[in-house]
Design an enzyme around this catalytic site. Sequence first.
Site, mmCIF file in Angstrom:
data_model
loop_
_atom_site.group_PDB
_atom_site.id
_atom_site.type_symbol
_atom_site.label_atom_id
_atom_site.label_comp_id
_atom_site.label_asym_id
_atom_site.label_seq_id
_atom_site.Cartn_x
_atom_site.Cartn_y
_atom_site.Cartn_z
ATOM 1 C CG ASP A 64 -1.872 1.167 1.252
ATOM 2 O OD1 ASP A 64 -1.790 2.019 0.346
ATOM 3 O OD2 ASP A 64 -2.700 1.232 2.176
ATOM 4 C CG HIS A 130 -2.943 3.226 -25.297
ATOM 5 N ND1 HIS A 130 -2.340 2.389 -24.375
ATOM 6 C CD2 HIS A 130 -4.110 3.614 -24.742
ATOM 7 C CE1 HIS A 130 -3.121 2.275 -23.311
ATOM 8 N NE2 HIS A 130 -4.200 3.015 -23.502
ATOM 9 C CE1 TYR A 134 2.673 7.305 -26.204
ATOM 10 C CE2 TYR A 134 2.675 4.924 -25.952
ATOM 11 C CZ TYR A 134 2.363 6.184 -25.460
ATOM 12 O OH TYR A 134 1.758 6.305 -24.240
ATOM 13 C CG ASP A 159 2.370 -1.048 -26.190
ATOM 14 O OD1 ASP A 159 2.630 0.143 -25.983
ATOM 15 O OD2 ASP A 159 1.232 -1.519 -26.079
#
Length: 379
Positions: A64, A130, A134, A159
Amino acid sequence: MGPLSGVKVVEFAGIGPGPFCGMLLADQGADVLRIDRTAAADLGVPVDPRFDVLGRGRRSVALDLKKPEAIETALQLIAKADAVIEGFRPGVMERLGLGPEICLERNPKLVFGRMTGWGQEGPMAHAAGHDINYISLTGALHAVGPKDRPYPPLNLVGDFGGGALYLAFGVCAALIEARASGKGQVVDAAMVDGAASLMTPIYGLKAAGRWADERGVNILDGGAPWYDVYETKDGKFISIGSIEKKFYAELIEKLGLGDANLPAQFDMEQWPALRKHFAAAFKEKTRDEWCAIMEGSDICFAPVLSMEEAPEHGHMKARGTFVEVDGITQPGPAPRFSRTPGGIRHRAPKPGEGADATLKDWGFADDQVAAMRNAGVLG
């Protein structure tokens, strides 16, 4: 196991190229520890971890990161690591208190790998995006597709090719340098930079006047009839890449077009006419019949296989290119090494799965782990 055995990497959970980079490093033997979120997050990860093939081979600790104790735990892990990889927008790690300056202060030999779309700097650095965006900015998308419109080549160019592979290369290069200098550094892996780099040979051809800045008229973009895909009699497809003259001559011979009075191979004005000859010839037989005639020859030929068919092809099976992990067929580690082969240790962990044992392996005492559990730091 693998050439990266002994290398410790802390990976901050993300999507796409970050996890793929972590998978590449883990496949080659690195001990990759993924820091997951304690609350559910929209990371596009399947609920069943068997299907999270990008997450294979590493371990998980769920922290956390809104709690100072969790930040301290992350810094302690980073102090024991050789590298960190993260894929947040610029400034996010700094706001968490986990920016490269703080981390390098704790661990001067640390390689801090940063994966973004637009890069850490520049006018668009903080904008969302996304893969398709690019590669649009680099000229890559403009070059792919039929004449009338660009067409997205999956998300392989931005990606995974321009992003994850360049991040993995950058991290490995920086690790080698750190061993010599004793100093770490930041690796700024931007998908726009990587995708542009992948276009290097095409930019060279364009500068030499051998590549037109339009689609469907060049040698490698479907413009040339002898470097293209054709439909067969049964509605399936084959691919040919007969660029060199001797390969082209064999293509003509096996197509049975030796007496067809064809135009010259590089007569671009006659390419549409030549394509008609090829298309008609390939339509005369099924894909399997053409495989029997052309596969394994010097034509530069292959059937266009579906994802269902590819793992069953004889060459793929002989090389073991595809493997099965927990009943899920997936590509195995690449590249291959003769003396220190990589491998897949196990399926992806659920967030936080096995965290106690992992923290102990990374040097935390039992009472430290128990204190983190009691403070709600661990998920």
